[in-house]
Each structure stands twice: as structure tokens, then as C-alpha cells.
Design a protein around this motif. Structure first.
Motif, mmCIF file in Angstrom:
data_model
loop_
_atom_site.group_PDB
_atom_site.id
_atom_site.type_symbol
_atom_site.label_atom_id
_atom_site.label_comp_id
_atom_site.label_asym_id
_atom_site.label_seq_id
_atom_site.Cartn_x
_atom_site.Cartn_y
_atom_site.Cartn_z
ATOM 1 N N LEU A 1 14.640 -11.677 -3.896
ATOM 2 C CA LEU A 1 14.197 -10.367 -3.433
ATOM 3 C C LEU A 1 12.681 -10.329 -3.317
ATOM 4 O O LEU A 1 11.971 -10.454 -4.320
ATOM 5 C CB LEU A 1 14.650 -9.279 -4.410
ATOM 6 N N PRO A 2 12.133 -10.173 -2.098
ATOM 7 C CA PRO A 2 10.683 -10.013 -1.966
ATOM 8 C C PRO A 2 10.279 -8.584 -2.340
ATOM 9 O O PRO A 2 11.088 -7.657 -2.257
ATOM 10 C CB PRO A 2 10.432 -10.276 -0.479
ATOM 11 N N LEU A 3 9.032 -8.421 -2.738
ATOM 12 C CA LEU A 3 8.496 -7.093 -3.057
ATOM 13 C C LEU A 3 7.222 -6.849 -2.253
ATOM 14 O O LEU A 3 6.502 -7.785 -1.905
ATOM 15 C CB LEU A 3 8.207 -6.977 -4.556
ATOM 16 N N GLU A 4 6.941 -5.582 -2.009
ATOM 17 C CA GLU A 4 5.847 -5.227 -1.101
ATOM 18 C C GLU A 4 4.467 -5.569 -1.648
ATOM 19 O O GLU A 4 3.574 -5.937 -0.894
ATOM 20 C CB GLU A 4 5.944 -3.737 -0.760
ATOM 21 N N GLY A 5 4.255 -5.408 -2.927
ATOM 22 C CA GLY A 5 2.982 -5.802 -3.513
ATOM 23 C C GLY A 5 1.890 -4.755 -3.370
ATOM 24 O O GLY A 5 2.156 -3.566 -3.167
ATOM 25 N N SER A 6 0.643 -5.217 -3.441
ATOM 26 C CA SER A 6 -0.512 -4.318 -3.501
ATOM 27 C C SER A 6 -1.567 -4.683 -2.471
ATOM 28 O O SER A 6 -1.711 -5.842 -2.082
ATOM 29 C CB SER A 6 -1.152 -4.365 -4.892
ATOM 30 N N LEU A 7 -2.317 -3.674 -2.080
ATOM 31 C CA LEU A 7 -3.443 -3.851 -1.159
ATOM 32 C C LEU A 7 -4.735 -3.684 -1.938
ATOM 33 O O LEU A 7 -4.845 -2.809 -2.810
ATOM 34 C CB LEU A 7 -3.359 -2.789 -0.054
ATOM 35 N N PHE A 8 -5.736 -4.527 -1.637
ATOM 36 C CA PHE A 8 -7.029 -4.454 -2.312
ATOM 37 C C PHE A 8 -8.136 -4.292 -1.265
ATOM 38 O O PHE A 8 -8.185 -5.039 -0.292
ATOM 39 C CB PHE A 8 -7.292 -5.723 -3.125
ATOM 40 N N ILE A 9 -8.987 -3.328 -1.492
ATOM 41 C CA ILE A 9 -10.145 -3.119 -0.629
ATOM 42 C C ILE A 9 -11.394 -3.325 -1.461
ATOM 43 O O ILE A 9 -11.589 -2.660 -2.484
ATOM 44 C CB ILE A 9 -10.148 -1.704 -0.011
ATOM 45 N N SER A 10 -12.233 -4.282 -1.030
ATOM 46 C CA SER A 10 -13.445 -4.625 -1.783
ATOM 47 C C SER A 10 -14.649 -3.906 -1.197
ATOM 48 O O SER A 10 -14.944 -4.041 -0.001
ATOM 49 C CB SER A 10 -13.687 -6.141 -1.741
ATOM 50 N N ALA B 1 4.006 -8.553 8.091
ATOM 51 C CA ALA B 1 4.165 -9.788 7.321
ATOM 52 C C ALA B 1 5.535 -10.412 7.535
ATOM 53 O O ALA B 1 6.512 -9.719 7.850
ATOM 54 C CB ALA B 1 3.958 -9.508 5.833
ATOM 55 N N THR B 2 5.585 -11.725 7.345
ATOM 56 C CA THR B 2 6.844 -12.454 7.390
ATOM 57 C C THR B 2 7.060 -13.170 6.061
ATOM 58 O O THR B 2 6.175 -13.900 5.593
ATOM 59 C CB THR B 2 6.854 -13.488 8.531
ATOM 60 N N PHE B 3 8.208 -12.916 5.441
ATOM 61 C CA PHE B 3 8.628 -13.603 4.212
ATOM 62 C C PHE B 3 9.705 -14.614 4.572
ATOM 63 O O PHE B 3 10.652 -14.279 5.293
ATOM 64 C CB PHE B 3 9.237 -12.625 3.200
ATOM 65 N N ARG C 1 16.013 -5.476 -0.165
ATOM 66 C CA ARG C 1 16.854 -6.397 0.598
ATOM 67 C C ARG C 1 16.562 -7.829 0.173
ATOM 68 O O ARG C 1 15.482 -8.347 0.404
ATOM 69 C CB ARG C 1 16.592 -6.238 2.095
ATOM 70 N N SER C 2 17.530 -8.470 -0.451
ATOM 71 C CA SER C 2 17.370 -9.878 -0.825
ATOM 72 C C SER C 2 17.521 -10.760 0.406
ATOM 73 O O SER C 2 18.233 -10.420 1.363
ATOM 74 C CB SER C 2 18.425 -10.280 -1.865
#
Length: 302
Positions: A224-233, A213-215, A257-258
């Protein structure tokens, strides 16, 4: 031969005596040239009502299978016709699908869609008997998929491309303070960082799904970006994975890392997912007030 040149290998090349395409000839099967479609009546006027009904009910599966096998670089009759057409214009929608297949996350979705189309066609054709006329009709309708003018056989390419492009567009969006793009999503049994001390070893019960990914910070101050969550349907249920693997190597994770204004960060975020899961995958970056999910890929069965 691959299991699926689908019914085209099972019920065409073998069920029609002496009939095989140029590609199958490479594998030791007696070569018969592709039919000259300018001399073949394939609009259905030469077929019985039963044969026309068959083609009508199967045309979507036939066209989708050939388009996706061609796009994924697999053995296909459409690829044989494409080789014969070299130097002439070819259906732009089919070529766009082939180009999008270079992205691994989209290629996994296409592979899944191909399996669905192949299995549906094979199931409907277990006892199908073919003649040379119906074989020529089938092959020439596949050839027509490559035509630049719209016809009854290449409309499926335009329809499929529209859905694929929608997924591609859903891999990008504004998330909080960041413009975020999923460049690709890949699946592997281990993570090789190039450093044996930070590599992630295989787990017999799981796979690793990597979100590249690119922020880009679109605010006027550091964020500050955060990694977040993955969802599998799967089967109408979402499985949430909100813990990413900690990989101490350049190019992985965020590690608090900001980013200064208008600065980009490209990184790999890795999640361990169990072998028992398969289905469509979405990623929800952190610091996400609108709970926006970006499309990632299709996770195949292990």
C-alpha cells in the motif's frame, strides 16, 4: 514589450540610437537588422579596459538571461539569432534546457532563476551608457551562445544544464517498496476535476500544488503506497504539509488502494499551500524508511 528584454531592451535597444532586434520590430519599433557577427570584433580587443571589465562582470547574467528567456519561449535576442541560424547546428545544451522547460515544475525553477539573473543585471546597469560598438559586441556574444563549439559565452549553458538535470534526476527514486517518479508538479488557484461535485474551489489565501506521481510496486506481494508530505524551504526553514486534499475523483489521491507486484499507479496528490510561502519544494512519499525526498518544483511568490 515585456519588462525584461532586461537591460538588452532598457540599455541596448533604446540607448543605442536606431538599434533594435528583429523581435522588437514586431512591436512597432524601427527595425534594424541583427549585426553580421562575422564582421564584428567581439573578443574585447576593440573595447576599453572599463568596457571589458563590465562585460567580464556581467557575462554570467547576460548569458543566463538569454538562455532562459529562449528556453522559456520568451522574447530574446538569442531567439532572433536562432531564427537566423535555421538549418544550421545549434548549441545542444541550450536546446536540452529548452526541452526540459516543457516540464512545468522545472519551468517554474527556470523562471525563478531568470528573475534572479535579470534583476542582478538591471541593478548593475542603471546608469550604463552604451555605444554602437559595445552594442554589437553584446549582441554577437549572445549569438555565440548558439555555437556548437565551446566558447566563453556558452559555457554557462553547460553549467546550468548540469544543475537542472540534477533536479530532474532527483524527481525519481526507490522509496520503500516502491519505485516512485514525480512526473510533474503544478500550481493552480483551484482544482478542476471535470466534475462540479468534486472540483476544489479557489481559496483567496492559498494555492494548490499538485504532485503528479507514479508508484510502481517492486516487491513480490501487494503493498500500500501512502501520499506522504510536502516540504517548502524558505529562508533556511522547512515547512511541512502532511495533509493532502481529499478529492473524490478518478486520478486523484490513493484512497487505501494496494498495488499488486510490479503494478503501477499514476495519480495526482494535491496540497493546499499558503500564498505567503515561496521557495523550493520537495515531496516525501509515505512508507519511507529512509526519509527520502524527491524534488518537485520552485513555488513562486503568489
Amino acid at each position: 514589450m515585456h519588462r525584461s528584454r532586461f537591460a538588452l531592451a532598457l540599455v541596448t535597444c533604446f540607448a543605442i540610437p536606431g538599434f533594435a532586434s528583429a523581435a522588437t520590430a514586431k512591436k512597432g519599433i524601427t527595425k534594424t537588422e541583427l549585426p553580421d557577427c562575422s564582421a564584428v570584433t567581439f573578443d574585447g580587443s576593440n573595447l576599453t579596459e572599463e568596457e571589458n571589465d563590465y562585460f567580464f562582470s556581467n557575462q554570467k547574467y547576460i548569458s543566463t538571461t538569454e538562455i532562459l528567456r529562449f528556453a522559456l519561449g520568451r522574447d530574446s535576442i538569442l531567439a532572433d539569432f536562432y531564427a537566423r541560424r535555421k538549418g544550421t547546428d545549434f548549441n545542444a545544451d541550450v536546446l536540452k534546457i529548452k526541452d526540459l522547460a516543457k516540464q512545468k515544475g522545472l519551468a517554474l525553477q527556470m523562471t525563478h532563476d531568470l528573475a534572479v539573473a535579470e534583476n542582478a543585471h538591471i541593478e548593475q546597469n542603471k546608469n550604463r551608457k552604451w555605444t554602437r560598438d559595445t552594442g554589437d559586441t553584446l549582441f554577437c556574444r549572445i549569438d555565440a551562445i548558439g555555437d556548437t563549439a565551446t566558447n566563453s559565452y556558452n559555457t554557462y549553458a553547460a553549467s546550468y544544464l548540469k544543475g537542472l538535470q540534477a533536479k530532474h534526476e532527483a524527481m525519481h527514486g526507490q522509496v520503500g517498496y516502491f519505485d516512485v517518479t514525480v512526473n510533474d508538479c503544478t500550481i493552480s488557484k483551484s482544482i478542476n476535476t471535470g466534475n462540479r461535485y468534486s472540483a476544489v474551489k479557489p481559496d483567496p489565501d492559498a494555492r494548490f500544488l499538485t504532485v503528479n506521481a507514479t508508484f510502481k510496486n517492486t516487491d513480490n506481494e501487494s503493498r500500500l503506497p501512502l501520499e506522504g508530505s510536502l516540504f517548502i524551504s524558505k529562508d533556511g526553514k522547512d515547512f511541512k504539509f502532511d495533509t493532502a486534499e481529499t478529492i473524490m475523483s478518478d486520478g486523484y489521491g490513493i484512497r487505501m488502494r494496494s498495488l499488486n507486484p510490479l503494478i503501477k499507479l499514476n495519480t495526482n496528490i494535491v496540497y493546499k499551500v499558503p500564498n505567503e510561502l515561496s521557495g523550493e519544494v520537495y515531496w516525501k512519499p509515505g512508507r519511507n524508511p529512509e526519509d527520502k525526498k524527491l524534488w518537485c518544483t520552485y513555488l513562486p511568490p503568489a
